[in-house]
Design a protein around this motif. Structure first.
Motif, PDB file in Angstrom:
ATOM      1  N   SER A  15       0.856  -1.191   0.000  1.00 32.00           N
ATOM      2  CA  SER A  15       0.000   0.000   0.000  1.00 32.00           C
ATOM      3  C   SER A  15       0.896   1.247   0.000  1.00 32.00           C
ATOM      4  N   THR A  94      -2.260  -4.775   3.234  1.00 26.36           N
ATOM      5  CA  THR A  94      -3.197  -4.615   2.126  1.00 26.36           C
ATOM      6  C   THR A  94      -4.350  -5.613   2.205  1.00 26.36           C
ATOM      7  N   SER A 129      -4.676  -1.111   5.324  1.00 22.82           N
ATOM      8  CA  SER A 129      -4.822  -0.074   4.309  1.00 22.82           C
ATOM      9  C   SER A 129      -5.366  -0.778   3.073  1.00 22.82           C
ATOM     10  N   THR A 130      -6.677  -0.710   2.901  1.00 22.42           N
ATOM     11  CA  THR A 130      -7.297  -1.440   1.795  1.00 22.42           C
ATOM     12  C   THR A 130      -8.527  -0.707   1.269  1.00 22.42           C
ATOM     13  N   ASN A 131      -8.647  -0.701  -0.043  1.00 20.17           N
ATOM     14  CA  ASN A 131      -9.794  -0.064  -0.683  1.00 20.17           C
ATOM     15  C   ASN A 131     -11.055  -0.918  -0.605  1.00 20.17           C
ATOM     16  N   ASP A 132     -10.932  -2.167  -0.132  1.00 26.23           N
ATOM     17  CA  ASP A 132     -12.116  -3.023  -0.082  1.00 26.23           C
ATOM     18  C   ASP A 132     -12.403  -3.561   1.319  1.00 26.23           C
ATOM     19  N   GLN A 157     -12.670   4.864   7.884  1.00 31.85           N
ATOM     20  CA  GLN A 157     -12.774   5.218   6.472  1.00 31.85           C
ATOM     21  C   GLN A 157     -11.883   6.425   6.199  1.00 31.85           C
ATOM     22  N   ASP A 158     -11.177   6.377   5.075  1.00 29.06           N
ATOM     23  CA  ASP A 158     -10.260   7.472   4.758  1.00 29.06           C
ATOM     24  C   ASP A 158     -10.823   8.450   3.739  1.00 29.06           C
ATOM     25  N   LYS A 163     -14.334   6.808  -1.979  1.00 29.91           N
ATOM     26  CA  LYS A 163     -14.001   5.385  -1.851  1.00 29.91           C
ATOM     27  C   LYS A 163     -14.757   4.822  -0.651  1.00 29.91           C
ATOM     28  N   ASN A 165     -15.725   1.983   0.358  1.00 28.43           N
ATOM     29  CA  ASN A 165     -15.314   0.706   0.966  1.00 28.43           C
ATOM     30  C   ASN A 165     -13.913   0.758   1.555  1.00 28.43           C
ATOM     31  N   SER A 166     -13.224   1.873   1.391  1.00 26.67           N
ATOM     32  CA  SER A 166     -11.827   1.984   1.792  1.00 26.67           C
ATOM     33  C   SER A 166     -11.671   2.311   3.271  1.00 26.67           C
TER      34      SER A 166
END
Length: 192
Positions: A15, A94, A129-132, A157-158, A163, A165-166
């Protein structure tokens, strides 16, 4: 609690956008007197991104840790039998690594380090640190949250507008999360 003399494995996955914050926290851990053992996934060793070159990252990590990189599955495997780490941190972790960890897949130095370390029933701390996280990986995060000896750096959530789901760990909470995990506790609240 001080980290002086605590043996900490620091495992990096891909990430890349979170590396700057991770490096700052790595410096703080080093300043606390911990003995640091760096580990890198194959992708983090090989992929240059808009956030920097992989060779520069490796050099920076080794300088902070004052130790050579564990950069192969063969080099990571002895972590288990020797049992020398007090805690292992995957930072950043990730979605790919979360999914593989939750499903027992060991195909990188980071995953081998985690598998080897966990056989000793010592804490594994995950800094996601993941978008899903709120998508396909939600179930995998849930599985890991219910495993003995696995703890999380609190996360949230960032960028929910762009995004939804992130999620990303609040790396500024890494030191208290390490201290809690070493005591067998999850730093609360987990989701912030």
């Amino acid at each position: 609690m001080t980290l002086k003399g605590i043996k900490i494995g620091i495992a990096f996955t891909g990430s890349f956008c979170t590396y700057k914050a991770a490096m700052e926290e790595l410096k703080h851990i080093a300043e606390e007197g911990a003995e640091l053992y760096p580990i890198m996934s194959f992708h983090s060793q090989q992929i240059d991104s808009r956030f920097g070159k992989s060779c520069d990252l490796k050099q920076q990590i080794e300088e902070i840790c004052e130790r050579s990189m564990i950069d192969s599955i063969e080099k990571a495997e002895p972590i288990g039998p020797s049992g020398f780490l007090d805690i292992l941190i995957i930072m950043p972790c990730t979605g790919n690594t979360i999914a593989k960890l939750a499903n027992g897949i060991t195909d990188s130095p980071v995953l081998m380090a985690a598998k080897a370390h966990m056989r000793n029933e010592k804490p594994l701390l995950i800094s996601i640190s993941t978008n899903d996280a709120l998508g396909m990986n939600f179930k995998n995060i849930g599985l890991l949250m219910n495993c003995k000896h696995i703890y999380f750096v609190p996360f949230g959530q960032d960028a929910p507008e762009k995004k939804p789901n992130s999620m990303v760990a609040h790396t500024n909470l890494l030191l208290p999360a390490i201290q809690a995990a070493l005591e067998g506790k999850q730093l609360q609240p987990v989701i912030r």
